[in-house]
Design an enzyme around this catalytic site. Structure first.
Site, short mmCIF file in Angstrom:
data_model
loop_
_atom_site.label_atom_id
_atom_site.label_comp_id
_atom_site.label_asym_id
_atom_site.label_seq_id
_atom_site.Cartn_x
_atom_site.Cartn_y
_atom_site.Cartn_z
N ASP A 276 67.44 9.84 23.28
CA ASP A 276 66.65 8.74 22.26
C ASP A 276 66.00 7.84 23.38
O ASP A 276 66.21 7.51 24.41
CB ASP A 276 67.25 8.19 21.20
CG ASP A 276 66.19 7.67 20.02
OD1 ASP A 276 65.04 7.72 20.29
OD2 ASP A 276 66.74 7.56 18.92
C1 BGC Z 1 63.82 6.84 17.43
C2 BGC Z 1 63.53 8.21 17.42
C3 BGC Z 1 62.05 8.46 17.72
C4 BGC Z 1 61.68 8.09 19.34
C5 BGC Z 1 60.41 8.35 19.67
C6 BGC Z 1 63.30 6.02 18.84
O1 BGC Z 1 63.12 4.83 18.77
O2 BGC Z 1 65.14 6.49 17.27
O3 BGC Z 1 63.82 8.61 16.31
O4 BGC Z 1 61.90 9.78 17.79
O5 BGC Z 1 62.04 6.50 18.97
O6 BGC Z 1 59.46 7.77 19.01
#
Ligand code: BGC
Length: 745
Positions: A276
């Site tokens: 993530d």
């Molecule tokens: C979130 C994810 C997301 C990623 C990309 C993160 O902050 O937890 O769910 O896919 O950002 O945008």
């Protein structure tokens, strides 16, 4: 010129070898170590293309093969430019994988996932993912960070909006349907790669506070939290995103047990794992030392791609030189990323997902909007309908009041990164259109979303909604209510109350809204509450005093029309809760499929019991339980029969539509394993059927379950069937059930 020639050869080779991994091996044999590590680097690209210009650092990274993928950039032409750079300027011309958080639609936005799950319409949900992929796949996107299948039983967590509720069985079916919808079998240019997330247990953050600690037993993991992730892997999800939290004291991103032993060895996952946003970087704050060490740990655990930390790109080469990681480990991660690009067909045609002609035809098309409108109507859950106040007649004077009644950009809810609100209708506009002048519509905001005191205590959310003078707002609302035959209140949360970093400690309707609602109820006019929310909210006062309540969540781009379809009876409500709605904040975490304790008090108990497991001041059960929802008709259940054949159990019940209109009903089957080696929940959903019955129509509904549904996981993740007694329960929600006990050998 030479590069173009090389590209032509590689396209031709890829076509010949399609579905043949040697293509990737051959490519890898030409790659330097820097190019291999470059494939493991993923960065956002939101603002890096302006007109003809590409921000220079990113342009350099792409041209020098230091970026394997980019994400969250909207605009086909911009994406095409970046892809061209990768293909024409980098030494080997390896295309970028381009991702985006297409969580519930691209420009045609479907209800938030929590709402969609309340439709219990698996085909419809699969279709929503298909449409999202069709729209995204012509504007440059080949990879979506969805489905999010984190089980959550604590409504304080704002990201509950992104998941499918509290049930692992239903969550798994929905996750798998979405994977199928996005990916198909990668044979068409409209099929994009899914990324199941957030692996694992992110929904179990303590206190519902985002990014907080997670700690749980393996038995609980395997039975309650891991099944939806497993179901997505079984459906063929091409990628997995690891989560921000700890799993057993190790960061999920650097947890070898989770990413290799469970995900790859036990579940046979063969795609790639991405972190993530900044997870490797964040490991330092968790207390795991500097980023170089954490990059090594993450790679060795089974992480293949680093989103935003720049740990892999900056540290892995030195780690290789020092012998902290092996070439084999870097190759393995690089191979998995390249295989994903290969599966997507990007080596055949790097511009496969950039199709201007299709973009014009498909994005926000009338056909897509119709599906979104139907699904939105199916996601609303009617909680109360005193004296059949709903559906309303299109006559007299209707007052529409509340901070959500005139907003355009709040209806789609969280994670609508590609939304185009100018194209969407407000609730007021939708009602006007539906009424076609047959009734008089009066509309006012009436109050602020949050009071000044609430903003001072916490933070200001919902800035997209005007701040007004509360006294004047209330006076205007009461004035139009006095002229109306019925009052519709559009109240609750606005879009940014839920989603990432939007945890709430108080789940009640904000002060000013509650005070206005109470004043409107006191006028004696019939009141309908349309409750906007991205999570279960507390509706205790409302459930006692408001005539009709419908949870409309965030219904997406077509929400306004869908609300009208239900309000005026063109469709009967059929949504059923996939979360338990609490009576009070202090009940969190709250979920129907809990264990029994040694001093059990059932969810339907109405009295406090001393020395038993309950609270002094609030009963255990939900205000509205899992599976609950009303329609404009009623259904009766009788004659439950249960038969056992070898390895399967079939429950049959007669369901009758006893009211005056046709409607969908969700017939739900639950089990309780009465005695087992591991304590089992009081009730677990194991099957359901969504059926349509005409007024007066009866149908025998049979639901069959097998050994798998009657088994549980031990702490090693093995599925165990234990013979003995089982309660087989069937009914319209997790509380109103008919039961038969059976014995299985
Ligand atoms: C979130 C994810 C997301 C990623 C990309 C993160 O902050 O937890 O769910 O896919 O950002 O945008």
């Amino acid at each position: 010129m030479i590069r173009l020639f090389l590209l032509a050869i590689s396209i031709c080779t890829a076509t010949q070898l399609y579905a043949n991994i040697p293509y990737v091996e051959k490519l890898m044999s030409k790659m330097t170590i820097d190019e291999k590590i470059g494939q493991l680097n993923l960065m956002p690209a939101g603002n890096i293309v302006t007109g003809e210009k590409i921000e220079s650092k990113t342009a350099d990274d792409i041209a020098s093969g230091r970026l394997g993928g980019i994400f969250n950039i909207k605009g086909r032409e911009k994406i095409e430019k970046l892809q061209k750079l990768a293909v024409e300027k980098s030494r080997l011309g390896i295309p970028l994988i381009v991702g985006m958080d297409i969580i519930h639609g691209y420009e045609t936005i479907f209800p938030i996932p929590l709402a969609l799950s309340c439709s219990w319409n698996l085909e419809g949900i699969e279709k929503s993912a298909r449409i999202a992929a069709e729209e995204a796949s012509c504007v440059g996107i080949g990879w979506t960070f969805s489905p999010m299948v984190d089980i959550c039983v604590d409504a304080r967590w704002g990201r509950m909006a992104e998941g499918n509720g509290e049930d692992p069985y239903l969550g798994g079916l929905i996750g798998a349907a979405m994977v199928r919808g996005y990916q198909g079998n990668f044979s068409k240019p409209t099929e994009i790669m899914a990324c199941m997330k957030h692996f694992a247990l992110y929904g179990a953050v303590e206190g519902g506070r985002d990014y907080n600690t997670v700690d749980m037993s393996r038995v609980r993991m395997f039975n309650q939290y891991l099944p939806p992730y497993k179901a997505c892997v079984e459906a063929g999800a091409g990628s997995v995103m690891s989560s921000f939290n700890l799993v057993d004291g190790q960061h999920a991103t650097a947890n070898r047990w989770l990413l290799t032993d469970v995900l790859r060895k036990q579940w046979n996952f063969n795609g790639f794992v991405v972190t993530d946003y900044g997870s490797i970087f964040e490991m330092q704050s968790h207390g795991f030392g500097p980023i170089d060490k954490n990059s090594v740990k993450a790679l060795k655990a089974g992480t293949d791609m680093d989103m935003c930390s720049q740990g892999f790109i900056n540290c892995l080469k030195t780690a290789l030189e020092k012998g902290e990681v092996s070439l084999h480990e870097i190759d393995q991660a690089c191979r998995r990323v390249l295989e994903a690009k290969y599966k997507l067909g990007l080596f055949d045609n790097p511009y496969k997902f950039c199709d201007a002609r299709r973009e014009k035809e498909v994005v926000y098309s009338a056909a897509n909007r119709k599906v979104a409108r139907d699904l939105a109507a199916e996601s609303f859950v009617l909680l109360k309908n005193n004296q059949n106040l709903l559906p309303l007649k299109k006559q007299g004077t209707i007052a529409l009041i509340g901070p959500l009644s005139q907003t355009r950009n709040n209806l789609t809810g969280t994670w609508s990164v590609a939304q185009n609100p100018e194209r969407y209708e407000t609730l007021e506009e939708g009602l006007k259109k539906a009424l076609k002048g047959r009734a008089n519509l009066l509309c006012t905001q009436g109050c602020n979303l949050m009071s000044d005191a609430e903003i001072q205590k916490g933070a200001e959310f919902g800035k997209t909604i005007n701040r007004i003078d509360p006294a004047k707002g209330k006076a205007e609302a009461l004035k139009i209510a006095s002229q109306a035959d019925v009052v519709i209140c559009a109240m609750g949360e606005c879009a940014d109350f839920s989603g990432e970093s939007s945890s709430r400690a108080d789940l009640n309707l904000p002060d000013e809204q509650l005070s206005l609602l109470q004043a409107l109820v006191e006028t004696g006019k019939p009141v309908v509450l349309l409750n906007f929310s991205g999570r279960p909210t507390v509706l205790d006062w409302e459930s006692k005093h408001v005539d009709a309540i419908m949870n409309v969540w965030f219904g997406g781009s077509e929400m306004a029309g869908a609300v009208c379809d239900i309000l005026f009876g063109d469709k009967s409500p059929s949504g059923r809760l996939t979360v338990s709605l609490p009576r009070a904040n202090g009940q969190q975490p709250l979920y129907y499929n809990h264990l029994n304790t040694g001093r059990p008090v059932s969810d339907s108990e109405t009295q406090y019991r001393k020395y038993a497991s309950n609270y002094i001041d609030v009963r255990n059960g939900a205000l509205y339980p899992f599976g609950y929802g009303l329609s404009y008709t009623t259904f009766s259940y009788d004659n439950l029969r249960v038969s056992v054949h070898n390895d399967s159990v079939t429950a049959t019940v007669k369901v009758t539509n006893t009211g005056a209109c046709g409607s969908y009903e969700v017939v739900q089957l639950y089990i309780h394993d009465v005695y087992a080696t591991i304590a089992r929940p009081v009730c677990e959903l194991k099957g359901f059927q969504r059926i349509y019955l005409k007024p007066g129509e009866s149908r025998d509904v049979s639901i069959k379950i097998g050994r798998q549904e009657l088994s549980y996981y031990n702490s090693d993740g093995d599925l165990i069937f234990e013979p003995g007694e089982f309660d087989i329960m069937i009914g319209k929600n997790s509380r109103d059930l008919m039961t038969k006990r059976i014995v299985l050998n």
